[in-house]
Design an enzyme around this catalytic site. Structure first.
Site, PDB file in Angstrom:
ATOM      1  N   CYS A  12      37.484 -11.334   6.567  1.00 55.79           N
ATOM      2  CA  CYS A  12      38.004 -12.699   6.379  1.00 55.79           C
ATOM      3  C   CYS A  12      36.808 -13.646   6.239  1.00 55.79           C
ATOM      4  CB  CYS A  12      38.839 -13.098   7.597  1.00 55.79           C
ATOM      5  SG  CYS A  12      37.833 -13.201   9.086  1.00 55.79           S
ATOM      6  N   GLU A 125      38.057 -14.580  22.311  1.00 55.97           N
ATOM      7  CA  GLU A 125      38.406 -15.898  21.750  1.00 55.97           C
ATOM      8  C   GLU A 125      39.258 -16.689  22.743  1.00 55.97           C
ATOM      9  OE1 GLU A 125      40.531 -16.016  17.921  1.00 55.97           O
ATOM     10  OE2 GLU A 125      41.488 -17.849  18.622  1.00 55.97           O
ATOM     11  N   SER A 217      39.749  -3.759  17.664  1.00 60.66           N
ATOM     12  CA  SER A 217      40.016  -5.021  16.972  1.00 60.66           C
ATOM     13  C   SER A 217      41.446  -5.482  17.233  1.00 60.66           C
ATOM     14  CB  SER A 217      39.793  -4.836  15.465  1.00 60.66           C
ATOM     15  OG  SER A 217      40.514  -5.799  14.746  1.00 60.66           O
ATOM     16  N   ASN A 219      43.082  -7.991  15.980  1.00 57.92           N
ATOM     17  CA  ASN A 219      43.890  -8.353  14.811  1.00 57.92           C
ATOM     18  C   ASN A 219      44.341  -7.111  14.038  1.00 57.92           C
ATOM     19  OD1 ASN A 219      42.415  -8.289  11.993  1.00 57.92           O
ATOM     20  ND2 ASN A 219      40.850  -8.894  13.478  1.00 57.92           N
ATOM     21  N   SER A 261      38.422  -7.787  10.275  1.00 55.29           N
ATOM     22  CA  SER A 261      37.073  -7.305  10.575  1.00 55.29           C
ATOM     23  C   SER A 261      36.810  -5.944   9.934  1.00 55.29           C
ATOM     24  CB  SER A 261      36.901  -7.226  12.095  1.00 55.29           C
ATOM     25  OG  SER A 261      37.984  -6.518  12.664  1.00 55.29           O
TER      26      SER A 261
HETATM   27  S1  SF4 Z   1      40.505 -14.204  11.619  1.00 55.81           S
HETATM   28 FE1  SF4 Z   1      39.217 -15.364  13.061  1.00 55.81          FE
HETATM   29  S2  SF4 Z   1      37.216 -15.288  12.157  1.00 55.81           S
HETATM   30 FE2  SF4 Z   1      38.635 -14.734  10.536  1.00 55.81          FE
HETATM   31  S3  SF4 Z   1      39.074 -16.671   9.473  1.00 55.81           S
HETATM   32 FE3  SF4 Z   1      40.636 -16.354  11.042  1.00 55.81          FE
HETATM   33  S4  SF4 Z   1      39.865 -17.468  12.814  1.00 55.81           S
HETATM   34 FE4  SF4 Z   1      38.149 -17.169  11.440  1.00 55.81          FE
END
Ligand code: SF4
Length: 285
Positions: A12, A125, A217, A219, A261
């Protein structure tokens, strides 16, 4: 075999930015360069960075000097103070979307709201976000985690940037039963929204879904969970070598998605491996 690859799969904006900042830093800086925690939750990329003299350290107390890079997730307020006190040069690569969420937490606290950070309590975070609030703040990943919360006058909600919209909705709905005023900031970043949307759309159209990314990770794990809720036959893998030919028995269409990531080259390796094990046809959605 038809392969549907999510267009959004790959780093990202925030991750790309943090890695660029770190590599630029390695080119110009004297002395050691450290990232405070892995710069991204992807072991393959962290290994690559070590070749450029960028090392991961989990504790600021261990550092005797040099440069410390704050990764895209951000860090706690007190970490910046500690790094400064230890004479470390601080390079802040916090993603601007995370910065925005930190500012909202701080503002809501100043305005007297009871702040709820919707997210996972152990995620760096979220730990960072909590540090920007006052004493009237808590973290919750679900309605269940809020069930013992007493009635509040005013609640302000901020989301971890990689949370799913469904989870934010769940936390918000519950808070409506606990306060007469609820202010919600949807701080889920666009990169997350797009990845979740594309991946779940693909999961609906395939017999097997592969979600590529670090097992550490958050996400990527969330992406895999969302896909699994639609397509039980979803597998979370880190590298192409994990793929087994048996997975494709009776499968005509396979989907490939990756977390924020996950580098694009890992996705490409996965597509290559699927092609090698099945057919040569592949297309991007
Ligand atoms: S996933 Fe996290 S690091 Fe990537 S754009 Fe969104 S807020 Fe930023």
């Amino acid at each position: 075999m038809e392969i549907l690859v999510a267009r959004s799969a790959g780093f990202c904006f925030g991750v790309k930015r943090a890695i660029n900042i770190a590599t630029e830093c390695a080119q110009g800086a004297e002395g050691e360069i450290y990232t405070y925690g892995p710069i991204i939750h992807n072991p393959q990329v962290v290994k690559e960075l070590e070749a450029s003299r960028i090392y991961t350290r989990g504790k600021l107390e261990e550092l005797e000097g040099g440069t410390v890079i704050i990764r895209s997730h951000g860090a706690k307020m007190e970490d910046f103070t500690l790094a400064g006190d230890r004479g470390l040069k601080i390079v802040d690569a916090t993603c601007p979307f995370v910065k925005k969420a930190q500012k909202i937490v701080s503002l809501l606290s100043k305005e007297g709201y009871f702040v709820i950070v919707a997210g996972e309590k152990n995620h760096p975070e979220v730990k960072g976000l909590l540090s920007y609030g006052g004493s009237e703040i808590m973290v919750a990943a679900s309605a269940e985690e809020l069930k013992d919360m007493p009635h509040k006058k005013r609640i302000g909600i901020v989301a971890q940037t990689t949370l799913s919209v469904e989870k934010l909705r769940e936390v918000t709905s519950f808070c409506l039963t606990r306060a007469s005023e609820v202010k919600v900031f949807n701080t889920i970043c666009d990169a997350t929204k797009i990845r979740q949307q594309e991946s779940t759309e693909i999961a609906r159209r395939v017999e097997l879904m592969l979600v590529v990314g670090g097992r550490n990770s958050a996400n990527t794990n969330r992406l895999a969970d969302l896909c699994r809720a639609i397509r039980t036959n979803t597998r979370h893998i880190e590298v192409a070598a994990e793929i087994s030919a048996e997975w494709f028995e009776g499968v005509k269409r396979v989907g490939v998605a990756g977390g924020a990531s996950t580098p694009r080259w890992l996705i490409e390796e996965v597509v290559k491996k699927i092609n090698a094990l099945t057919t040569k046809d592949s297309k991007s959605r």
